[in-house]
Design an enzyme around this catalytic site. Structure first.
Site, PDB file in Angstrom:
ATOM      1  N   GLU A  16       0.821  -1.207   0.000  1.00  0.00           N
ATOM      2  CA  GLU A  16       0.000   0.000   0.000  1.00  0.00           C
ATOM      3  C   GLU A  16       0.857   1.259   0.000  1.00  0.00           C
ATOM      4  O   GLU A  16       1.883   1.344   0.674  1.00  0.00           O
ATOM      5  CB  GLU A  16      -0.918   0.003   1.229  1.00  0.00           C
ATOM      6  CG  GLU A  16      -1.810  -1.232   1.276  1.00  0.00           C
ATOM      7  CD  GLU A  16      -3.068  -1.007   2.078  1.00  0.00           C
ATOM      8  OE1 GLU A  16      -3.598   0.118   2.076  1.00  0.00           O
ATOM      9  OE2 GLU A  16      -3.532  -1.967   2.699  1.00  0.00           O
ATOM     10  N   ASP A  17       0.406   2.234  -0.787  1.00  0.00           N
ATOM     11  CA  ASP A  17       0.966   3.586  -0.738  1.00  0.00           C
ATOM     12  C   ASP A  17       2.475   3.622  -0.983  1.00  0.00           C
ATOM     13  O   ASP A  17       3.225   4.241  -0.224  1.00  0.00           O
ATOM     14  CB  ASP A  17       0.661   4.220   0.628  1.00  0.00           C
ATOM     15  CG  ASP A  17      -0.825   4.281   0.939  1.00  0.00           C
ATOM     16  OD1 ASP A  17      -1.614   3.674   0.201  1.00  0.00           O
ATOM     17  OD2 ASP A  17      -1.192   4.923   1.935  1.00  0.00           O
ATOM     18  N   CYS A  55      -6.655   4.118  -2.744  1.00  0.00           N
ATOM     19  CA  CYS A  55      -6.745   2.664  -2.764  1.00  0.00           C
ATOM     20  C   CYS A  55      -8.044   2.101  -3.330  1.00  0.00           C
ATOM     21  O   CYS A  55      -8.024   1.209  -4.177  1.00  0.00           O
ATOM     22  CB  CYS A  55      -6.506   2.106  -1.362  1.00  0.00           C
ATOM     23  SG  CYS A  55      -7.520   2.872  -0.080  1.00  0.00           S
ATOM     24  N   ASP A  85      -0.130  -0.124  -4.678  1.00  0.00           N
ATOM     25  CA  ASP A  85      -1.508   0.129  -5.132  1.00  0.00           C
ATOM     26  C   ASP A  85      -1.732   1.558  -5.630  1.00  0.00           C
ATOM     27  O   ASP A  85      -2.762   1.864  -6.222  1.00  0.00           O
ATOM     28  CB  ASP A  85      -2.535  -0.255  -4.054  1.00  0.00           C
ATOM     29  CG  ASP A  85      -2.491   0.629  -2.818  1.00  0.00           C
ATOM     30  OD1 ASP A  85      -1.547   1.423  -2.680  1.00  0.00           O
ATOM     31  OD2 ASP A  85      -3.412   0.506  -1.982  1.00  0.00           O
ATOM     32  N   HIS A  86      -0.786   2.441  -5.401  1.00  0.00           N
ATOM     33  CA  HIS A  86      -0.742   3.794  -5.991  1.00  0.00           C
ATOM     34  C   HIS A  86       0.503   4.462  -5.416  1.00  0.00           C
ATOM     35  O   HIS A  86       1.299   3.826  -4.732  1.00  0.00           O
ATOM     36  CB  HIS A  86      -2.010   4.617  -5.694  1.00  0.00           C
ATOM     37  CG  HIS A  86      -2.405   4.675  -4.256  1.00  0.00           C
ATOM     38  ND1 HIS A  86      -1.681   5.377  -3.309  1.00  0.00           N
ATOM     39  CD2 HIS A  86      -3.428   4.097  -3.577  1.00  0.00           C
ATOM     40  CE1 HIS A  86      -2.253   5.243  -2.127  1.00  0.00           C
ATOM     41  NE2 HIS A  86      -3.314   4.444  -2.260  1.00  0.00           N
TER      42      HIS A  86
END
Length: 649
Positions: free
Chosen positions: A49-50, A88, A249-250
């Site tokens: 994540e992130d 997300c 995810d980004h």
């Protein structure tokens, strides 16, 4: 003669025998080759994540990622992989559906919209083909039902080890240690923050250095977790039977990356390893240990996985397979989308050809720094905002806290931090026009229904789905809404054009007319839109009659924008009229639409300093009165209003 006859007979026998032997082995070789081709690979996804491309294997030397560096050395690293969304839920919706959330009406953060009956989440196709599908553990999809029938197991205990003997698997392991919340919480740093590189768009403060340092340390911890998952595969003797993906995810969870649909918020590290056994499934540009310049994005993942599993790709999917049996031609562009995140509305569309990034802002009256309550908890963000208020920032660091330009264009080759906006440069006119055209074309191609304000869209699609609603519109009617949005938010559009749009029979067009009026008044109220002047009052008088009519519009969404205009720039009597309307829309017993209520609250938040005469009514607002997936964000905006009025949250 007898000897000659015997010799000929023997020779014939020998030839036929040899032919039979050759045919036997050839046929077996052919069959084995076919069997090898038909073997379905296991597929392992390691996601985090992130995280932006801040890994050692991507040349970011400040990052310590030995496991991923080693993994990358035998796989291929993509330099231009976009998540399509900088948050997300929309990014993960893109992945699981194989469609752009903008066409599904599922782009708004933590929304929940229905899909057409013929659509399925892509793991369902894998399960039908015999795959054992597991997810550990995050879903966060903006569609309903969120994952019914999608996974054999989705939990913290989900694991490919639970499959039947010999059953191929598709397994997802999501590392949460790098999430935004984990780079700002209490944590004992091991590294010296003074040695951490920080991007020039951030002020060099202790808080900034701490957030970036903690982010990099969390990446190292994530790398260790990836190492554990790869070791599990190796210990089971499955490395040569498994295609492995790694990606974030980004962009990073640091402010001005996450939630920002530029390259900084959309580009992710993306690595694939395909064993030699499955070289027939490799992308045409696959080269172990190297970088690929191919443009890919999350919308391409679902069709790519189905292609790798030799499953025909459904026609409704909007992505392009970049590997496997059904690999397609390379993309020319990749696209980014941003709509409401938490309680803050927005609409931004971006497109990139790999070098240039173009952004079209459809709410330039909203600053990039208009973050939700959750994101404003980050210490570096609070410090950055305070430095802006004290006028202690250089121009390129003020940008985040001031009204956005309508358009942005950046050259990543000379400006990787996206600071120098080239929109006004004659040198780049042709590139600007090219990317403007690409942006318009993708909106028409996918029927980007987010040009209909969220409440308008949900109401109009109530008896079907947002996707079906978009498809039901004629090209002419759909284009009229998009063109209205473009005209209203173009600062060069004549005032009369905006007034004409306000008279249109289509409520979505009247909504954009109201936004256009709000933009022009905000522009006249200083660089941040919050400092009304005599010029603002004069301009307000020109629009007053139209705004008063819009306040009585049949569409509540149009009314809310009109009320915000009156509340921010009108007289005290105008404020009273605006507040009465907005309060009527914020009470759950008056409207079952939590999103509409949230919009009304956001409008009130924009002029909370003028609400002192309504303290008692505002104090009665309670997030628990609302229901829906986004109710947590309603609490954030209620707290913001109460804090500005010195009320107890």
């Amino acid at each position: 003669m007898n000897k000659i006859s015997f010799s000929l007979s023997a020779l014939k026998t020998l030839v036929f025998t040899l032919f039979g032997v050759v045919f036997f082995f050839a046929s077996h070789i052919f069959v084995n080759a076919e069997e090898t081709t038909d073997i379905r690979p296991n597929i392992l996804w390691l996601t985090c994540e992130d995280v932006g491309p801040h890994l050692g294997c991507y040349g970011f030397s400040a990052s310590n990622t030995p496991n991923l560096d080693s993994f990358a050395a035998k796989g291929v690293r993509y330099l231009h992989a976009w998540s399509n969304s900088p948050v997300c839920s929309a990014a993960r919706t893109t992945i699981i559906a194989g469609c752009y959330p903008a066409s599904l009406g599922a782009e708004n953060h933590r929304s929940s919209v229905p899909l057409p009956q013929s659509f399925r989440l892509f793991p369902q196709y894998l399960r039908d083909a015999g795959y054992y599908c597991t997810n550990n553990v995050k879903t966060d999809y903006n569609v309903e039902p969120s994952h019914s029938g999608c996974w054999d197991e989705s939990s913290r205990n989900a694991h490919w080890k639970k499959r039947k003997n010999g059953q191929p698997f598709f397994a997802v392991f999501n590392m949460t240690i790098t999430h935004e919340s984990q780079i700002r919480n209490e944590y004992a740093l091991k590294r010296d923050p003074s040695k951490t590189p920080i991007p020039p768009y951030h002020p060099d403060t202790p808080e900034t250095r701490r957030n970036w340092t903690q982010y990099l340390e969390r990446i190292t911890q994530m790398d260790e977790q990836c190492g554990v998952r790869l070791k599990e595969l190796e210990d089971a003797g499955l490395t040569d039977d498994t295609i492995v993906f790694f990606f974030g995810d980004h962009g990073s969870g640091v402010t001005r990356n996450k939630q920002t649909p530029l390259d900084c918020g959309l580009r992710v590290p993306f690595i694939i390893y395909i064993p030699e056994k499955f070289k027939n499934l490799t992308p045409k540009d696959y080269c172990s240990g190297k970088f690929s310049e191919r443009l890919i994005s999350f919308v391409d993942l679902a069709p790519t996985i189905l292609s790798i599993a030799r499953i025909k790709i459904p026609e409704y999917m909007q992505g392009k397979a970049f590997a496997g049996k059904y690999e397609t031609e390379k993309r020319r562009y990749i696209y980014g989308f941003r709509s409401r995140i938490d309680e803050r509305p927005e609409l931004i569309r971006t497109v990139s050809d790999g070098r240039f990034v173009y952004a079209r802002n459809f709410h330039p009256e909203i600053i990039y720094g208009a973050l939700g309550n959750y994101s404003l908890q980050t210490p570096m963000t609070q410090t950055w905002r305070e430095l802006y208020r004290q006028n202690k920032l250089p121009e390129h660091q003020k940008f985040f806290w001031e009204l956005k330009p309508t358009e942005e264009l950046y050259d990543l080759q000379s400006d990787p931090f996206e600071i120098n906006n080239l929109v006004s440069s004659e040198e780049y006119c042709s590139k600007l026009e090219e990317l403007q055209t690409a942006r318009r074309q993708i909106s028409l191609e996918i029927r980007d229904v987010q040009f209909f304000q969220e409440s308008i869209l949900l109401r109009r699609a109530e008896k079907s789905t947002p996707y079906d609603f978009g498809c039901s519109l004629s090209r002419k009617n759909y284009s009229a809404v998009v063109l209205a949005a473009e005209a209203a938010t173009d600062r060069n559009t004549a005032t009369q054009k905006i007034l004409d749009l306000a008279e249109n029979s289509e409520e979505a067009i009247r909504y954009w007319a109201a936004v256009g009026i709000l933009l022009r008044l905000a522009d006249a109220a200083g660089v941040d839109g919050k400092r009304p002047t005599n010029a603002t009052s004069k301009l307000f008088a020109e629009f007053k009659s139209t705004v008063s009519n819009l306040l009585k519009d049949s569409s509540p969404s149009v009314q809310i924008v009109a009320a915000e205009i009156l509340g921010r720039f009108g007289t005290n009597d105008d404020v009273d009229a605006a507040v009465r309307l907005l309060l009527s829309l914020t009470h759950f017993d008056k409207t079952p639409d939590a999103i509409l209520s949230q919009s009304a609250l956001c409008a009130m938040d924009s002029f909370a300093s003028r609400l002192s005469g309504y303290r008692e009514k505002i104090n009665s607002l309670n997030a628990e009165d609302y229901s829906g997936r986004s109710v947590g964000t309603i609490g954030g905006v209620i707290r913001s209003i109460k804090q500005q009025l010195a009320l107890k949250p």
